[in-house]
Design a protein around this motif. Structure first.
Motif, PDB file in Angstrom:
ATOM      1  N   ASP A 103       0.823  -1.195   0.000  1.00 41.90           N
ATOM      2  CA  ASP A 103       0.000   0.000   0.000  1.00 41.90           C
ATOM      3  C   ASP A 103       0.868   1.260   0.000  1.00 41.90           C
ATOM      4  O   ASP A 103       0.672   2.177  -0.787  1.00 41.90           O
ATOM      5  CB  ASP A 103      -0.902  -0.034   1.236  1.00 41.90           C
ATOM      6  CG  ASP A 103      -1.670   1.251   1.395  1.00 41.90           C
ATOM      7  OD1 ASP A 103      -2.419   1.573   0.455  1.00 41.90           O
ATOM      8  OD2 ASP A 103      -1.498   1.941   2.421  1.00 41.90           O
ATOM      9  N   SER A 108       2.608   1.751  -3.275  1.00 43.02           N
ATOM     10  CA  SER A 108       1.659   2.115  -4.340  1.00 43.02           C
ATOM     11  C   SER A 108       1.389   3.609  -4.384  1.00 43.02           C
ATOM     12  O   SER A 108       1.116   4.161  -5.432  1.00 43.02           O
ATOM     13  CB  SER A 108       0.303   1.446  -4.120  1.00 43.02           C
ATOM     14  OG  SER A 108       0.434   0.080  -4.189  1.00 43.02           O
ATOM     15  N   ARG A 109       1.439   4.239  -3.206  1.00 44.32           N
ATOM     16  CA  ARG A 109       1.056   5.652  -3.156  1.00 44.32           C
ATOM     17  C   ARG A 109       2.260   6.543  -3.389  1.00 44.32           C
ATOM     18  O   ARG A 109       2.768   7.210  -2.513  1.00 44.32           O
ATOM     19  CB  ARG A 109       0.404   5.939  -1.799  1.00 44.32           C
ATOM     20  CG  ARG A 109      -0.968   5.273  -1.664  1.00 44.32           C
ATOM     21  CD  ARG A 109      -1.675   5.656  -0.382  1.00 44.32           C
ATOM     22  NE  ARG A 109      -1.122   5.007   0.801  1.00 44.32           N
ATOM     23  CZ  ARG A 109      -0.717   5.647   1.892  1.00 44.32           C
ATOM     24  NH1 ARG A 109      -0.795   6.957   1.967  1.00 44.32           N
ATOM     25  NH2 ARG A 109      -0.231   4.972   2.904  1.00 44.32           N
ATOM     26  N   ASP A 121       2.216  10.393  -2.396  1.00 41.80           N
ATOM     27  CA  ASP A 121       2.311  10.713  -0.971  1.00 41.80           C
ATOM     28  C   ASP A 121       3.744  10.626  -0.448  1.00 41.80           C
ATOM     29  O   ASP A 121       4.049  11.116   0.630  1.00 41.80           O
ATOM     30  CB  ASP A 121       1.452   9.742  -0.149  1.00 41.80           C
ATOM     31  CG  ASP A 121      -0.018   9.855  -0.498  1.00 41.80           C
ATOM     32  OD1 ASP A 121      -0.370  10.861  -1.147  1.00 41.80           O
ATOM     33  OD2 ASP A 121      -0.796   8.944  -0.148  1.00 41.80           O
TER      34      ASP A 121
END
Ligand SMILES: Cc1cc2nc3c(=O)[nH]c(=O)nc-3n(C[C@H](O)[C@H](O)[C@H](O)COP(=O)(O)OP(=O)(O)OC[C@H]3O[C@@H](n4cnc5c(N)ncnc54)[C@H](O)[C@@H]3O)c2cc1C
Ligand code: SF4
Ligand code: SF4
Ligand code: FES
Lengths: 324, 266
Positions: free
Chosen positions: A188, A191-192, A195
């Motif tokens: 997760d 993936s970002r 950010d």
């Protein structure tokens, strides 16, 4: 099965394997431990530090001819560390339908006990689990060794050696601490990208984009096509290892590079290992062998980078020794 | 278990210059492809390049490749002549959707060479035209000279009624639009809930077009786009072609916009 053997019998074991298979094992050549075909037993380093390059240099040598892999020959890989055995299984899964690489059935896997060093972190991904081999070798006191078998093929080979004694129920010494919780937030987090842009940028600021990490990693298997042109005018397509850090790797027509910056490339490396690879093969494309840490001229350390991205990994690696 | 040579030879039976540096090759043989799939063509000693067959998928005797010379391999390929053979492997990849289109309005949006992988799809739409509501074709290119398949556009206009072509720079005798594709999307009047979009073209155009489509309340999940990425193996192994966690050669080249949008720039 566990078999007790001595140094002499260990030599005989390797000799038997070499007689049956084209055999590759860690050997000391020019001061380095490299995985190479066994010609003589004198250079063997069965219980050594990790080989500079992993098994991929043998299973898929540079410049293999496209569509011409011979899936019928059998080889033996001897002296693989357990993390490499895990990597090997993931690697074979990637190529299973391609006929480019031998299948598991055609490879005798003889693993050997390693000495964990400061760079490796196999326990983070469960790649310390003693599994996936035909034979596992463990060093005991004096010139004694234990050989554990995990398959009929392995047992058949041990049957050809006169052993000291054998035991039905016995397990090898565990390597590092066994865990069963490998649920991380890595997928997760990685993936970002947006950010964490600043995080990746700071890493990219130091990375030379040299691709050394991709060359040594057992689970970096990107390749490209190349032409081997012969003097007689003939030419063959060959597959050649590629690095996702190489210029042109993601270029399309009109020299349009879709990953122009180093940050795009290093991000893609992590993204492939911990997101895309997981999606495709069900496992992260890292077994914590530590090779990329040794190879990196910029002192970038995947162990520290993953620790910064995931608290559980941080705890597992540092054992809660962080001053807070 | 030696695997067989992945390349098949196809003889060129016709070659025609259809736009500047762009040639339409007719090859003899059955390729058996689905609209939107692609093939790899090899020029010995030079390299391979990726093309989408652009003829009707129902012609089992011949197929067409439309090739624009832009680099090492394609510069060589456009020199090939009728009688010579091309080395082709494939088809690979997942093409345009089928079942999801039934009962829908279908809008084709093609920028430049983007019409190439859409042409076989339009043939398919013609074959099953009764199953769809209305079919709209919007295309754009640099100048009227760059318009590929101009005869087909006339045919499609007759069959579907709605064909709009925008050129960036007009020329004498041009009676179509002179603007960019998003402008002609603006003029489209359509029931957003019953519409699927099939799009291909240079990547820069997707953002602008999809902005207009979203103003028309067309959801991202109803937009299908064919992407271009560097291909080496074409079969999901070499990792050159990824967009985020997807591989264009295996999971695409056609993707739903809602699925692929978050993966771009990864
Ligand atoms: C799905 C799909 C469908 C397509 N359909 C069509 C079509 O129908 N018609 C058409 O004209 N075009 C089509 N294209 C585009 C076409 O594939 C490219 O224009 C073509 O590949 C350019 O190849 P080239 O060798 O001539 O160009 P070059 O510019 O020489 O090469 C292309 C790029 O790849 C890089 N490159 C070359 N070799 C290697 C290598 N071994 N490793 C890494 N990078 C390398 C180069 O640096 C260059 O930037 C399609 C592309 C895709 C992905
Ligand atoms: S990423 Fe580094 S530590 Fe992980 S398997 Fe590859 S070389 Fe080993
Ligand atoms: S080895 Fe280090 S410097 Fe070289 S590409 Fe890998 S991370 Fe960057
Ligand atoms: S082209 Fe090799 S993985 Fe897609």
């Amino acid at each position: 099965m566990k078999y007790d053997i001595n140094k002499h019998q260990l030599g005989k074991l390797v000799g038997t394997i070499t007689g049956k298979y084209q055999t590759f094992a860690p050997q000391e050549i020019g001061g380095k431990v490299v995985l190479a075909e066994v010609k003589t037993l004198s250079n063997l380093r069965l219980f050594s530090r990790p080989t500079v390059l992993p098994f991929k240099k043998i299973l898929f040598p540079d410049r293999v001819e496209f569509g011409k892999a011979d899936g019928t020959k059998s080889i033996a890989l001897v002296g693989l560390h357990v993390c490499d055995v895990h990597a090997l299984h993931i690697f074979l899964r990637q190529f299973v339908d391609s006929k480019l690489v031998l299948r598991r059935d055609n490879i005798l896997i003889v693993a050997s006990e390693c000495e964990p060093d400061i760079n490796c972190f196999c326990e983070v991904f469960g790649a310390n689990r003693l599994d996936g081999f035909d034979i596992y070798l463990q060093k005991e006191e004096g010139d004694k060794y234990s050989a554990y078998t995990n398959s009929q093929t392995g047992e058949d080979i041990l049957d050809e050696i006169d052993i000291i004694s054998a035991e039905e129920q016995s397990n090898p010494r565990p390597i590092k601490h066994d865990d069963d919780d490998f649920e991380y937030s890595l997928e997760d987090t990685i993936s970002r990208r947006a950010d964490f842009e600043d995080f990746w940028q700071r890493i990219a600021n130091n990375c030379f984009g040299c691709g050394a990490c991709t060359a040594v990693c057992p689970l970096c298997f990107c390749f490209r096509q190349e032409y081997k042109n012969n003097i007689d005018g003939s030419s063959k397509i060959c597959l050649k290892w590629d690095s996702c850090f190489a210029k042109g790797f993601s270029e399309i027509q009109n020299r349009n590079d879709l990953r122009p910056e180093n940050v795009d490339r290093i991000y893609n490396w992590y993204h492939h290992k911990f997101v895309r690879g997981k999606r495709e093969l069900g496992r992260f494309l890292c077994v914590g062998c530590g090779r990329c840490i040794v190879a990196c001229p910029a002192n970038l350390n995947i162990k520290n980078i993953l620790s910064a991205l995931d608290e559980k990994i941080e705890r597992r690696i540092n054992g809660g020794n962080k001053n807070s | 278990m030696k695997s067989k040579d992945p390349f098949e030879k196809f003889k060129i039976v016709k070659k025609k210059e259809v736009a500047p540096d762009t040639f339409l090759f007719t090859l003899e043989g059955n390729l058996n492809f689905e609209p939107g799939q692609f093939v790899q063509v090899m020029v010995p000693k030079i390299g391979e390049a990726t093309f989408a067959p652009c003829s009707s998928p129902y012609n089992k005797k011949k197929f067409e490749l439309c090739i624009r010379a832009v680099g090492n391999t394609t510069n060589q390929l456009v020199e090939y002549l009728p009688g010579e053979e091309m080395l082709v492997r494939g088809p690979y990849g997942k093409g345009w959707p089928e079942g999801a289109l039934i009962g829908q309005n279908i809008v084709i949006i093609a920028g430049g060479m983007g019409i190439v992988p859409l042409r076989p799809m339009i043939e398919k739409l013609i074959k099953y035209q009764k199953e769809y509501k209305n079919i709209y074709i919007l295309a754009g290119c640099k100048t009227p000279e760059h318009l590929l398949f101009s005869k087909d556009f006339k045919q499609w206009k007759k069959k579907f009624g709605y064909v709009k072509i925008a050129v960036e720079k007009g020329a004498s005798g041009w009676d179509g639009e002179v603007c960019m594709i998003p402008k002609i999307i603006e003029k489209l009047k359509i029931d957003a809930n019953k519409t699927k979009i099939l799009m291909c073209g240079p990547e820069v155009m997707f953002g602008y077009c999809n902005e207009k489509l979203s103003e028309k309340k067309i959801a991202d999940k109803n937009i299908y786009i064919s992407f271009e990425r560097r291909m080496e193996c074409g079969i999901g192994l070499c990792q050159h072609c990824n967009i985020g966690k997807y591989l264009v050669c295996k999971d695409g080249p056609v993707f739903r916009w809602d699925i692929i949008k978050p993966e771009l720039n990864k």
